[in-house]
Each structure stands twice: as structure tokens, then as C-alpha cells.
Design a protein around this motif. Structure first.
Motif, PDB file in Angstrom:
ATOM      1  N   GLN A  15       0.768  -0.986  -0.026  1.00 12.59           N
ATOM      2  CA  GLN A  15      -0.049   0.059   0.067  1.00 12.59           C
ATOM      3  C   GLN A  15       0.993   1.379   0.035  1.00 12.59           C
ATOM      4  O   GLN A  15       1.697   1.396   0.792  1.00 12.59           O
ATOM      5  CB  GLN A  15      -0.846  -0.022   1.286  1.00 12.59           C
ATOM      6  CG  GLN A  15      -1.649   1.286   1.225  1.00 12.59           C
ATOM      7  CD  GLN A  15      -3.211   0.927   1.816  1.00 12.59           C
ATOM      8  OE1 GLN A  15      -3.200  -0.088   2.376  1.00 12.59           O
ATOM      9  NE2 GLN A  15      -4.142   1.865   1.546  1.00 12.59           N
TER      10      GLN A  15
ATOM     11  N   SER B 170      -2.986   5.843  -0.986  1.00 13.53           N
ATOM     12  CA  SER B 170      -4.129   5.183  -1.014  1.00 13.53           C
ATOM     13  C   SER B 170      -4.441   4.197  -2.034  1.00 13.53           C
ATOM     14  O   SER B 170      -5.574   3.485  -2.427  1.00 13.53           O
ATOM     15  CB  SER B 170      -5.453   6.211  -1.477  1.00 13.53           C
ATOM     16  OG  SER B 170      -4.970   6.938  -2.799  1.00 13.53           O
ATOM     17  N   SER B 171      -3.185   3.899  -2.701  1.00 14.49           N
ATOM     18  CA  SER B 171      -3.327   2.772  -3.977  1.00 14.49           C
ATOM     19  C   SER B 171      -2.582   1.405  -3.330  1.00 14.49           C
ATOM     20  O   SER B 171      -1.567   1.624  -2.435  1.00 14.49           O
ATOM     21  CB  SER B 171      -2.627   3.151  -4.896  1.00 14.49           C
ATOM     22  OG  SER B 171      -1.081   3.190  -4.991  1.00 14.49           O
ATOM     23  N   ARG B 172      -3.192   0.336  -3.811  1.00 14.74           N
ATOM     24  CA  ARG B 172      -2.829  -0.868  -3.389  1.00 14.74           C
ATOM     25  C   ARG B 172      -2.181  -1.772  -4.520  1.00 14.74           C
ATOM     26  O   ARG B 172      -2.917  -1.715  -5.471  1.00 14.74           O
ATOM     27  CB  ARG B 172      -3.913  -1.607  -2.685  1.00 14.74           C
ATOM     28  CG  ARG B 172      -4.505  -1.255  -1.304  1.00 14.74           C
ATOM     29  CD  ARG B 172      -5.366  -2.023  -0.668  1.00 14.74           C
ATOM     30  NE  ARG B 172      -5.717  -1.765   0.392  1.00 14.74           N
ATOM     31  CZ  ARG B 172      -6.682  -2.166   1.197  1.00 14.74           C
ATOM     32  NH1 ARG B 172      -7.156  -3.276   0.920  1.00 14.74           N
ATOM     33  NH2 ARG B 172      -6.740  -2.062   2.481  1.00 14.74           N
ATOM     34  N   ARG B 173      -1.478  -2.598  -4.355  1.00 15.10           N
ATOM     35  CA  ARG B 173      -0.823  -3.495  -5.302  1.00 15.10           C
ATOM     36  C   ARG B 173      -0.779  -4.701  -4.824  1.00 15.10           C
ATOM     37  O   ARG B 173      -0.065  -4.993  -3.824  1.00 15.10           O
ATOM     38  CB  ARG B 173       0.445  -2.914  -5.664  1.00 15.10           C
ATOM     39  CG  ARG B 173       1.108  -3.765  -6.800  1.00 15.10           C
ATOM     40  CD  ARG B 173       2.596  -3.199  -7.358  1.00 15.10           C
ATOM     41  NE  ARG B 173       3.123  -4.159  -8.344  1.00 15.10           N
ATOM     42  CZ  ARG B 173       4.133  -4.123  -8.591  1.00 15.10           C
ATOM     43  NH1 ARG B 173       5.071  -3.196  -8.196  1.00 15.10           N
ATOM     44  NH2 ARG B 173       4.838  -5.178  -9.525  1.00 15.10           N
TER      45      ARG B 173
END
Ligand SMILES: CC(C)(COP(=O)(O)OP(=O)(O)OC[C@H]1O[C@@H](n2cnc3c(N)ncnc32)[C@H](O)[C@@H]1OP(=O)(O)O)[C@@H](O)C(=O)NCCC(=O)NCCS
Length: 172
Positions: free
Chosen positions: A83, A86-89
């Protein structure tokens, strides 16, 4: 000892309660203040993200409707996420099937190549084992590709214990 490994060994966050189903478990903080790696047992995973992860390690594609069914019917699904803000991979995945009493079999262990050799695969496996043991499952098996036998051996898995052989039946 590498950066990630030292964070894992100093982190005690892999002892999350087994009842925790969603929201994930923080594995470690990272150097960047807005970046972290965490586990989740939420099985509501974007199948295209998972396909991309499996593509990245060269696995053959499988029909997504069957992958969805396999995830839904697994006993335990563990995904690993990076994370950043706010972006998740999705960076890792594995799952286990079980009879809920004696046996569990671990499947689809994968870490994205960008994140390999940092201790994440080991952390993922240890987390799976801890969760299965917390459900009193004592017989944990898996099928190792030839190039990862030593990876699993180092985690305590024994090939062919007492001469027992895994046997496979395939349709003609
Ligand atoms: C196998 C895999 C999950 C390992 O994940 P990883 O995050 O790279 O592994 P780690 O960094 O946690 O390594 C942990 C230990 O295992 C060792 N290790 C890692 N990959 C190994 C391999 N292929 N063979 C032998 N040892 C291995 C590491 O050297 C490390 O040893 P150490 O604890 O003594 O330092 C990852 O390489 C992967 O996703 N591979 C492609 C998919 C795959 O083959 N999955 C298994 C299908 S059965």
C-alpha cells in the motif's frame, strides 16, 4: 540480514487473531512513510490483479470463473499487498484447501518478481502455517515445483516422508 527481513523479525504483527477475516495484518512498515506491506485474508480479490501476478511469474492462465470458484471454496486465502498512500498493489498470494479437521494443502504460492528475495515468500508461508495450526490442523501438505523444493524444505516441509509419494491422476 536484508532490510525487509530485519523488519519481519522485529515485527510481531504476524500473530493476528485467527478470527480476523478482513482488513489485513500489517507485516511491516517500510522506508517510505506512506508505504506498507500487509497480509489480508479477504477473498474478495480482483481476479485480473491475480491473473497479472500469476502472469508475472510465467504461470499458465486458468479460466477466471474456475479461479473464482477455487478461491471461494478454499479454507484460507492469504494475499499480500503493498500500500502506497491510497493505492494498493497485489504482490503475493496463496491459499489452502482443507477438511477443516486434520489436513490442509497449500496451493498457488506466488510473490511478484519485483518483491522476491526480500523474505516475503517465507513470511507468507509462515503466516499460512500459523493460521492453519491455530485451527488445529496438523497435516499440512503441498506440491512443490522442482525449483522450489529447497524453499519449502527450509520452512520445514519434508519431501516424501517415510517414502510416501504424491500420486496424480490426469484425464487422458
Ligand atoms: C518461491 C517464491 C514464493 C519464494 O518467494 P520469495 O519472496 O522470493 O522468497 P523469500 O525471499 O521469502 O526467501 C526465503 C528463503 O528461501 C530461499 N529461497 C527463495 N526462493 C528459493 C528457491 N526457489 N529455492 C530455494 N530456496 C529459495 C531464500 O534464499 C531465503 O533463504 P534464507 O531464509 O536462508 O535467506 C517466489 O520465488 C515465487 O513466487 N516464485 C514463482 C512462483 C513459484 O514458483 N511458486 C511456487 C510454486 S510450488
Amino acid at each position: 540480514m536484508g532490510f525487509w527481513k530485519s523488519l519481519f523479525t522485529t515485527s510481531n504483527t504476524m500473530t493476528a487473531p485467527p478470527s480476523q477475516k478482513e482488513g489485513g495484518v500489517t507485516v511491516s512498515p517500510t522506508a517510505a512513510p506512506d508505504t506498507r506491506i500487509f497480509f489480508s485474508t479477504d477473498r474478495d480479490i480482483d481476479l485480473y490483479d491475480l491473473e497479472e501476478l500469476c502472469d508475472a511469474v510465467g504461470w499458465s492462465r486458468r479460466p477466471l470463473r474456475k479461479v473464482k470458484k477455487a478461491i471461494q471454496h478454499s479454507f484460507l486465502v492469504v494475499s499480500m499487498w503493498e500500500q502506497r498512500g491510497s493505492s494498493r498493489r497485489l504482490v503475493g498470494f496463496s491459499r489452502a484447501t482443507s477438511d477443516h479437521a486434520f489436513n490442509a494443502t497449500i496451493w498457488d504460492v506466488v510473490i511478484h518478481p519485483d518483491f522476491q528475495s526480500k523474505g516475503l515468500g517465507k513470511a507468507l508461508m509462515k503466516y499460512l502455517i500459523k493460521r492453519l495450526r491455530s485451527d488445529d490442523i496438523s497435516n499440512i501438505t503441498l506440491f512443490a515445483d522442482p525449483h522450489v523444493v529447497d524453499f519449502y524444505r527450509n520452512l520445514g516441509f519434508a519431501p516424501d516422508p517415510e517414502g510416501i509419494k504424491g500420486m496424480f491422476w490426469y484425464p487422458d
